[in-house]
Design a protein around this motif. Structure first.
Motif, short mmCIF file in Angstrom:
data_model
loop_
_atom_site.label_atom_id
_atom_site.label_comp_id
_atom_site.label_asym_id
_atom_site.label_seq_id
_atom_site.Cartn_x
_atom_site.Cartn_y
_atom_site.Cartn_z
N ALA A 110 0.86 -1.18 0.00
CA ALA A 110 0.00 0.00 0.00
C ALA A 110 0.89 1.23 0.00
N THR A 111 0.58 2.18 -0.86
CA THR A 111 1.40 3.38 -0.98
C THR A 111 0.77 4.51 -0.17
N GLN A 112 1.56 5.12 0.69
CA GLN A 112 1.06 6.20 1.53
C GLN A 112 2.06 7.34 1.51
N ALA A 113 1.55 8.54 1.81
CA ALA A 113 2.39 9.74 1.79
C ALA A 113 2.87 10.08 3.20
N ARG A 114 4.11 10.48 3.30
CA ARG A 114 4.66 11.02 4.54
C ARG A 114 5.15 12.43 4.24
N GLN A 115 4.73 13.39 5.03
CA GLN A 115 5.06 14.79 4.73
C GLN A 115 5.90 15.41 5.83
N MET A 116 6.85 16.24 5.41
CA MET A 116 7.68 16.99 6.34
C MET A 116 7.63 18.46 5.93
N GLU A 117 7.27 19.31 6.86
CA GLU A 117 7.16 20.74 6.57
C GLU A 117 8.27 21.50 7.28
N PHE A 118 8.86 22.44 6.55
CA PHE A 118 9.91 23.25 7.14
C PHE A 118 9.86 24.67 6.57
#
Length: 549
Positions: free
Chosen positions: A390-398
């Motif tokens: 299963a493909t999922q998104a992981r997000q990092m904000e800076f």
């Protein structure tokens, strides 16, 4: 889960721009979670924010579906005006995020409540619950609150002031179609899908069309948006924006294993691609600029998945622009109809030769050719076990501490000059992200990186943009471009390795002249141009697909 590393990942190498955020798409095991109940009343927040601050909330805490507006009740500690911005998670690739609106409230009085109502009726929202790994959220931001003032956000409420109406869904009989009217002709499925024998129940939702699909782009439709059940065919009508050969691909989501089929032009049938192990051949047709064409796909022998768009694993189909003529141009979707009486109007053309996958691409920089968040596969290993991805998104904000990238200064430049690069002081054209920054473990074992999305900001209007990337790979593997160079003394570090890197055609030629033998031909990267219709400017997002090893 029994995944193997395919040496895929992306990073960005760009010129004089600023990275504000980054999203990595990784493979992980599928999980499920229970939807929380929709709240009929406002959700208490009672949180203060000053200029450049924000409050974050979870969409599903407001309602689990059907949100058209979100109203914030606020109180200021000053008299004057308040400027705000709002963004929210969506179900739309590639970013799963939309900056919906910004605005200003004037004539605020200290201590007197006021409201900000944001219309999200045209946004396809995501409703993953707050306790899930990829909880859907929104951000309400303070752009200006009277200089040193602050705003207290008292509450948030979905569809404030609206009365809920309950209606029985209308049902219609399926439209009889001429068996010869559907093209392609369907064949019996090879998996345990079963035949859908239910009568169609239409849904009042009318999916939006008018989408322009660039070469490499995808039109995604959700079965439940067209009917609750009983879809026998799907007719896609589009207008060609060029004259020449158009090559398309089509995939459909079904209820049971193998869960996905692709239309194959060679066998003229739906085939199980076994999670991407088997390639389906795209179909080439002749088109003329400005002309409208219809393709009708027969799905009558398949039990489609009608999981709604808001579900973690929605039932959907994908229509792709694989090839848009010699110049890589677009088509525009004008109509999509389930159980249609239309006939296919396209005429097949000679198959097109694939473009050089290593060449600088003019594809839409906001779409991915690799699996994206929300897609999944299941492969029966025929030994009592199965492999599920299963493909999922992981997000990092800076955004508060962005990375500035400067053209012309790479690690090789500093190594050749004998200069020790100092982070934060010396210019550099790239930035390396650690997998742990995205909360990822098991990369190369149970997790495969498919792509990296980066949000770019520039002080000047960008009309052309070139970027590429690299990632860690196994030492001395065929993807290890750095050990290949070190083996021939073509790099300053004789112990270089564990790394794949995109590089320009001229650099590849230079290394090959020195006897370097790359195990794979490195990709050249991506080239985007405003003249080709790419959405650039001062603020935009790009995706770098991890190349196949």
């Amino acid at each position: 889960m029994n995944n193997t590393m395919t040496n895929r990942m992306k990073a960005i190498a760009i010129a004089a721009v600023t990275l504000l955020s980054s999203t990595a798409f990784g493979i992980s095991a599928m999980t499920t979670s229970n939807d929380i109940q929709a709240s009929a009343a406002a959700v208490a927040i009672n949180q203060e924010m000053a200029v450049k601050e924000k409050i974050t909330g979870y969409t599903a805490d407001l309602a689990t579906s059907g949100i058209k507006t979100i109203t914030f009740t606020c109180v200021a500690d000053y008299d004057g005006s308040f400027s705000w911005g709002f963004g929210i998670n969506t179900d739309v690739d590639p970013d799963y995020w939309e900056e919906v609106a910004e605005g200003e409230v004037t004539d605020i009085e200290e201590g007197v409540p006021f409201t900000v109502t944001i219309d999200v009726s045209d946004v396809s929202l995501q409703y993953n619950p707050s306790d899930s790994q990829w909880a859907s959220h929104y951000e309400f931001r303070d752009y200006y609150s009277g200089g040193d003032g602050y705003i207290t956000v008292v509450s948030a409420e979905a569809n404030a002031g609206e009365t809920e109406e309950t209606t029985e869904p209308a049902t219609t009989e399926p439209t009889a179609t001429d068996p010869d009217a559907t093209d392609p002709d369907a064949t019996e499925p090879t998996g345990e899908t079963g035949t859908d024998t239910t009568e169609p129940t239409t849904d009042p939702v009318t999916p939006a069309t008018g989408d322009e699909i660039a070469e490499g782009g995808v039109f995604t439709g959700y079965w439940a948006n067209y009917a609750k059940s009983g879809i026998k065919n799907i007719a896609i009508t589009f207008t060609a924006n060029f004259t020449g050969t158009f090559n398309y691909g089509m995939g459909i989501g079904v209820e049971k294993s193998p869960y996905w089929y692709e239309w194959d032009a060679t066998s003229k049938s739906w085939i199980d691609t076994e999670g991407g192990k088997v390639d389906a051949e795209g179909t080439s047709v002749a088109v003329e600029e400005g002309q409208e064409y219809t393709i009708v796909f027969d799905t009558s022998k398949y039990a489609l998945s009608y999981n709604p768009e808001t579900d973690k694993y929605p039932g959907h189909f994908e229509f792709r622009n694989n090839y848009g003529g010699e110049n890589g141009e677009s088509i525009t979707i004008t109509d999509v109809e389930a159980n249609s009486s239309k006939k296919s109007t396209v005429v097949e053309a000679e198959p097109v030769e694939p473009k050089d996958e290593h060449a600088l691409s003019k594809k839409d920089g906001s779409t991915s050719a690799n699996p994206v968040s929300g897609t999944f596969t299941f492969v029966d290993n025929k030994d009592g076990t199965g492999t599920m991805t299963a493909t999922q998104a992981r997000q990092m904000e800076f955004a508060d501490a962005p990375y500035t990238l400067t053209r012309g200064y790479d690690e090789e430049y500093y190594a050749m000059e004998g200069i020790k690069w100092v982070e934060g002081t010396d210019p550099i054209n790239s930035h390396k992200f650690g997998y742990n920054q995205f909360g990822l473990t098991g990369v190369g074992e149970s997790v495969v990186i498919e792509s990296l999305t980066a949000t770019i900001q520039s002080d000047a209007e960008i009309k052309e943009f070139m970027y590429g990337g690299g990632l860690n790979v196994n030492k001395d593997s065929k993807s290890d471009t750095e050990s290949a160079k070190a083996a021939k003394g073509a790099t300053a570090d004789e112990n270089a390795g564990y790394w794949y890197n995109d590089m320009g055609e001229d650099k590849i030629s230079k290394y090959e002249e020195k006897g370097v033998e790359f195990g794979i031909t490195p990709c050249y990267g991506y080239y985007l141009s405003a003249e080709d219709g790419q959405q650039l400017g001062k603020y935009f997002s790009v995706i770098w697909d991890v190349p196949e090893a």
